[in-house]
Design a protein around this motif. Structure first.
Motif: not given
Lengths: 294, 334
Positions: B252-260, B126-127, B69-70
């Motif tokens: 998107f960066l926020e999602s990436v931070i959460m993912f990280c 991706i989706v 989930q990104l």
């Protein structure tokens, strides 16, 4: 004898290849039926159609007189089926009719009483043996999010039931000592047995074993045969694919032989063993040209 | 059953119950922690905690159910906007909007993920990125005429608890801490439940799970709905602290931070998410003077970690065993 599972004109085509061609046979209540055939004969394809992994191209599978597999409806068929229009209604009579028409998913077929194992072992590798088997009672228990968060007495009782059931089946398969071991750390033979334990824990009427003897040594094969007998004696009908002739001849009461997707023989051990077509299919590798024509 | 009782000595036993004092001690420490700090660092702590909640909610989807989930920030933003809009247009006190924020984000989680559940791995990933962007662009373009476009919403009333207006960062810290404790409590219970196991079965082997009678679609959907709903709560908390929200929340960066946060700390591990939030939120704040170097450092740290400790900094014991067992298999001469 009553037919528990009826396979009628079952056909599966992958593109231009007909993997299973007009196969008919019945599995009777309480028997051990072996499905054999050379590599690529379509045995696993039949299993996958029975258990709903993919739908047949033609033909049907009936389980306990209910249709569980058939070719999926086309859109035109759906639109002309009254039940399809009403399928969203929460009326049990309509739901029941709809269930006979629609394509069932694998978990629904399991819920109806068919459990399976896989040719290549598919355990939940990073979970313990006990946790693996605890998957079995999942479909006949209820607890969801609220049960998990607030742990009401019903949920606690259910958890205790799930653990007790899982332990019971581990013990049945002789794995009680390994219950806290991760599945992938178990020896190969134990993994095979754990997979059967997990399937049995779903409390099926029919268990479908896909090459349970593959990769086992002599001693393990003998133990396996005893276990399969025991499973049958506990009231579960067994359908198995097997390459190991010793296992097949040792335990199967009836045998269905496939070759190139077609059923070429059906009967008891002696009938099958002396059937010229079976001998040809198994020993006929010398006559390459002939077998390619089929 | 008597044969079962002496089985506890097997070496790979996974779960040990933490003694109660250990948990109480952690709570006491986290209550006392902000007291000696100034407002700035109290806010940093609050942000760390908030991202821990977000990380834990993403962990349900990513860590337990194993679904990529990104676009998680979208639900964070939806929660914040729900709280903000209800407060601005209907004057509902912010704390009362929290449950609505959870329900609305969970609902969006449902309608967004339902059609894409059959996708696997990278396709799903991706989706979800695309959906995250769709939500952000909807907010930016003021789709319903109520989200305030690129400026977002401002002047959201601060939450009031028993007549006390939560203005200072310390109050928000304690409000966040309350929800953080609830989150951890809930997730620990989920982990050891029928539903939690079903998630792990799906993560381990979806085909086998399905064959064992588990409705994988339903189970995966629940993971998304619960995770998204809880991200919505974090969004509402954010709206209460800052009183200003903007579409940037969904970037998107926020999602990436959460993912990280989830991956850095260790997928599927609760303490790992804390470590991840510390690494992704607290450390960059501490090193704010070195701003230009911050992102570069983060990149190096990520690369180094993937090489040296792929299981995360504080992994769940299960995943750690998984990765090291694979290494052992790979390095053992046949």
């Amino acid at each position: 004898m009553m037919a528990l599972l009826k396979i009628q004109n079952l056909t599966k085509q992958f593109g231009g290849l007909t993997a299973v061609d007009q196969v008919n046979f019945d599995v009777h209540q309480g028997e051990i039926l072996g499905l054999i055939g050379p590599n690529g004969a379509g045995k696993t394809t039949i299993f996958n159609m029975i258990t709903g992994i993919y739908p047949p191209t033609f033909g049907e599978v009936y389980f306990k007189d209910h249709r569980i597999a058939h070719s999926p409806l086309t859109w035109r068929q759906r639109l002309s089926t009254p039940v399809w229009w009403l399928s969203w209604l929460p009326i049990s009579a309509i739901r029941q009719q709809w269930n006979d028409v629609r394509t069932l998913r694998p978990h629904e077929i399991t819920k109806r009483g068919i459990a399976r194992t896989f040719q290549t072992i598919r355990l939940f590798n990073n979970l313990t043996a006990l946790e693996n088997v605890m998957a079995g009672p999942h479909h006949r228990t209820q607890a969801g999010l609220w049960g998990a968060l607030f742990r009401p007495p019903t949920q606690q009782k259910e958890e205790a039931y799930i653990v007790a059931e899982a332990k019971r089946y581990l013990k049945f398969m002789g794995l009680a000592d390994y219950r806290d071991e991760l599945a992938k750390n178990l020896p190969y033979g134990h993994q095979r047995r754990l997979e059967i334990a997990r399937a049995l824990a779903t409390e099926p009427a029919l268990i479908v074993l896909d090459e349970p003897g593959a990769g086992l040594n002599e001693q393990e094969s003998i133990e396996l045969m005893a276990l399969i007998h025991e499973i049958r004696n506990s009231g579960v009908t067994v359908l198995l694919i097997e390459h190991d002739m010793k296992v097949v001849m040792g335990i199967c009461e009836r045998i269905v032989v496939l070759d190139y997707g077609k059923k070429i023989a059906e009967g008891n051990r002696d009938e099958v063993q002396h059937n010229p077509r079976v001998i040809e299919a198994y020993l006929g590798e010398a006559e390459e040209e002939e077998s390619e024509e089929v | 059953m008597t044969a079962m009782t002496n089985m506890n000595t097997t070496p790979t036993r996974l779960r040990k119950i933490n003694p109660l004092w250990w948990q109480i001690g952690l709570v006491v420490v986290s209550i006392l922690l902000p007291l000696p700090l100034g407002d700035y660092y109290r806010t940093v702590l609050w942000r760390t905690g908030l991202y821990t909640i977000l990380g834990l909610s993403l962990n349900i989807i990513l860590g337990y159910a194993g679904l990529f989930q990104l676009g998680h920030a979208a639900f964070y933003a939806i929660g914040a906007y729900t709280a903000g809009l209800l407060n601005l247009h209907f004057g509902i006190p912010l704390l009362l909007t929290f449950p609505v924020a959870v329900i609305v984000s969970a609902f969006f989680g449902f309608i967004i993920t339902r059609p894409i559940l059959h996708l696997r791995g990278d396709y799903l990933c991706i989706v979800t990125i695309a959906f995250g962007e769709v939500v952000r662009l909807m907010l930016v373009n003021n789709l319903f005429g109520i989200t305030g476009g690129a400026n977002g919403l401002s002047r959201i009333a601060r939450p009031v608890l028993f007549g006390l207006v939560l203005r200072q960062p310390i109050y928000h810290y304690y409000l966040m801490l309350l929800f953080l404790i609830i989150t951890i409590f809930a997730i620990r219970r989920l982990e050891n439940s029928r539903l939690g196991r079903a998630w792990m079965y799906v993560r381990e082997d979806q085909v086998a799970a399905e064959a064992m009678g588990i409705d994988t679609t339903h189970v995966k959907l629940l993971a998304f709905v619960i995770g998204s709903g809880w991200a919505g709560l974090a969004g509402a908390l954010y709206a209460g602290q800052l009183t200003v929200i903007a579409p940037d929340m969904a970037k998107f960066l926020e999602s990436v931070i959460m993912f990280c946060i989830v991956v850095l700390g260790g997928t599927g591990s609760i303490p790992g998410v804390f470590v991840g939030a510390f690494g992704m939120i607290t450390l960059p704040e501490i090193f704010r003077p070195l701003k230009d170097w911050r992102d570069a450092w983060l990149g190096f740290a990520m690369v180094a970690m993937m090489i040296l400790r792929p299981e995360g900094l504080w992994p769940s014991r299960r995943i750690q065993m998984e990765i090291h067992a694979e290494e052992a298999v790979a390095t053992t001469p046949e």
